[in-house]
Design a protein around this motif. Sequence first.
Motif, short mmCIF file in Angstrom:
data_model
loop_
_atom_site.label_atom_id
_atom_site.label_comp_id
_atom_site.label_asym_id
_atom_site.label_seq_id
_atom_site.Cartn_x
_atom_site.Cartn_y
_atom_site.Cartn_z
N TYR A 159 0.86 -1.18 0.00
CA TYR A 159 0.00 0.00 0.00
C TYR A 159 0.89 1.23 0.00
CZ TYR A 159 -3.31 3.61 1.11
OH TYR A 159 -4.04 4.77 1.05
N LEU A 160 0.90 1.97 -1.11
CA LEU A 160 1.78 3.10 -1.28
C LEU A 160 1.10 4.43 -0.96
CD1 LEU A 160 3.57 2.07 -4.61
CD2 LEU A 160 4.13 1.44 -2.26
N GLY A 161 -0.22 4.48 -1.07
CA GLY A 161 -0.92 5.73 -0.84
C GLY A 161 -0.96 6.58 -2.10
N PRO A 162 -1.80 7.62 -2.12
CA PRO A 162 -1.97 8.45 -3.33
C PRO A 162 -0.69 9.13 -3.81
CG PRO A 162 -3.75 8.87 -1.77
CD PRO A 162 -2.73 8.02 -1.05
N THR A 163 0.20 9.51 -2.89
CA THR A 163 1.43 10.19 -3.28
C THR A 163 2.65 9.28 -3.19
OG1 THR A 163 1.95 10.99 -1.05
CG2 THR A 163 0.50 12.36 -2.42
N GLY A 164 2.47 8.05 -2.70
CA GLY A 164 3.59 7.13 -2.54
C GLY A 164 4.26 7.21 -1.19
N ASN A 165 3.64 7.89 -0.22
CA ASN A 165 4.29 8.10 1.08
C ASN A 165 3.65 7.33 2.23
OD1 ASN A 165 6.50 10.21 0.74
ND2 ASN A 165 4.80 11.15 -0.37
N ALA A 166 2.73 6.42 1.95
CA ALA A 166 2.12 5.66 3.03
C ALA A 166 3.19 4.88 3.80
CB ALA A 166 1.08 4.69 2.47
N GLY A 167 3.05 4.86 5.12
CA GLY A 167 4.01 4.15 5.94
C GLY A 167 5.24 4.95 6.32
N HIS A 168 5.24 6.25 6.06
CA HIS A 168 6.43 7.09 6.34
C HIS A 168 6.51 7.36 7.84
CE1 HIS A 168 9.84 9.19 4.96
NE2 HIS A 168 9.36 10.41 5.01
N ILE A 169 6.77 6.29 8.58
CA ILE A 169 6.61 6.26 10.03
C ILE A 169 7.65 7.11 10.78
CG2 ILE A 169 8.04 4.22 10.39
CD1 ILE A 169 5.77 3.25 12.31
N GLY A 170 8.74 7.43 10.14
CA GLY A 170 9.77 8.22 10.79
C GLY A 170 9.31 9.62 11.15
N HIS A 171 8.20 10.04 10.58
CA HIS A 171 7.72 11.39 10.86
C HIS A 171 6.38 11.38 11.59
CE1 HIS A 171 11.21 13.19 9.10
NE2 HIS A 171 11.13 12.24 8.19
N ILE A 172 6.15 10.30 12.33
CA ILE A 172 5.13 10.31 13.38
C ILE A 172 5.74 11.04 14.58
CG2 ILE A 172 4.00 8.87 15.12
CD1 ILE A 172 3.44 6.82 13.00
N ALA A 173 5.01 11.97 15.15
CA ALA A 173 5.51 12.70 16.31
C ALA A 173 5.30 11.87 17.57
CB ALA A 173 4.80 14.04 16.45
N VAL A 174 6.40 11.51 18.23
CA VAL A 174 6.32 10.76 19.48
C VAL A 174 6.55 11.67 20.69
CG1 VAL A 174 6.95 8.56 18.46
CG2 VAL A 174 8.75 10.08 19.27
N ASP A 175 6.99 12.89 20.43
CA ASP A 175 7.21 13.87 21.49
C ASP A 175 6.92 15.25 20.90
OD1 ASP A 175 7.96 15.41 23.64
OD2 ASP A 175 10.10 14.95 23.52
N PRO A 176 5.63 15.65 20.86
CA PRO A 176 5.26 16.90 20.19
C PRO A 176 5.99 18.13 20.72
CG PRO A 176 3.32 15.58 20.63
CD PRO A 176 4.46 14.91 21.33
N GLY A 177 6.46 18.08 21.96
CA GLY A 177 7.22 19.18 22.50
C GLY A 177 8.71 19.01 22.37
N GLY A 178 9.12 18.02 21.60
CA GLY A 178 10.53 17.68 21.49
C GLY A 178 11.29 18.52 20.49
#
Length: 313
Positions: A159-178
């Motif tokens: 599953y690539l998504g409409p732009t090809g970026n599905a799964g780009h997990i490195g840019h999930i925010a795990v510390d929004p104040g970080g």
Amino acid sequence: MSSPNGAGGTRTVLAVDIGGTKFAAAAVTADGGMPVRAEVPLSAFASPDAALAEVVGRVTAQVGEDGIEGAGIGSAGPVDSVKGSVSPVNIPGWRDFPLVDAVSRMLPGRPVRLAGDGQCMALGEWWRGLAEHTPSRAMLGMVVSTGVGGGLVLDGTPYLGPTGNAGHIGHIAVDPGGEPCPCGAAGCVEVVASGPNMVRWARANGWEGDDAKALAADARLGHPVALCAFQRAADALATAILTAAALFDLDHVVIGGGVAAAGAVLFDPLRRAVTGSAGLGFLRRVRVDPTSLGRDAGLLGAAALVLPQDSPC
């Protein structure tokens, strides 16, 4: 797709893997064979464009341009699979770089397809790695290296998504104040768990080594700052994995890349963090494994993007 060609009539495609510090390319056959492989460090060239031309040229020179049916590219992201362009966070010289066009000029008349490096890693594992032997309905593949990327294979389909970026997990925010991330957000997984950022944090806290390999070696020896760097990375990765698992009902996560090559010093705390933070029962069944294909997972997945439809992929 054209008729079989290449040495001995074997269908062969070019696979290209664009990373933050190295570019790799290979000739890949429809059965997953890799008769030719080349890799170049990005730092050895005046520009990323020159590195791309060199690594592709090394493969086509050995295989013969006429022996290649098409090309699949896995690139650090973000990517734009519609435009065929890439803007890797860790390659400042490439912003909206027309990567598909660049490779197409090297292989005129052949199809060229693009996906994220994490997506190709996931697809390679599904096709020829762990998931080939342990069927998975919902798999996340991750690359933890200079950056952190990812990709999804759901019900046997990437599953690539409409732009090809599905799964780009490195840019999930795990510390929004970080800390700010080069992507423009703050507290992303990549800011904590990528190799360069782990090293940067460790040095700021008194460690005096050179790179992520040295950091892993010191962690194995029990150096407290090195151990803490890997624990921070494991916690960030676990948060992202469980977020993805809750969204997609994942049953398997496979991780590759330079940081993942550290082995138990990453995977032991990561598995503990995933198990310790998983609440719902379906989250507790997620398996987390290192790649079984090493550095070739992304190349195999890139090849699978363009291999003939009668291949196992």
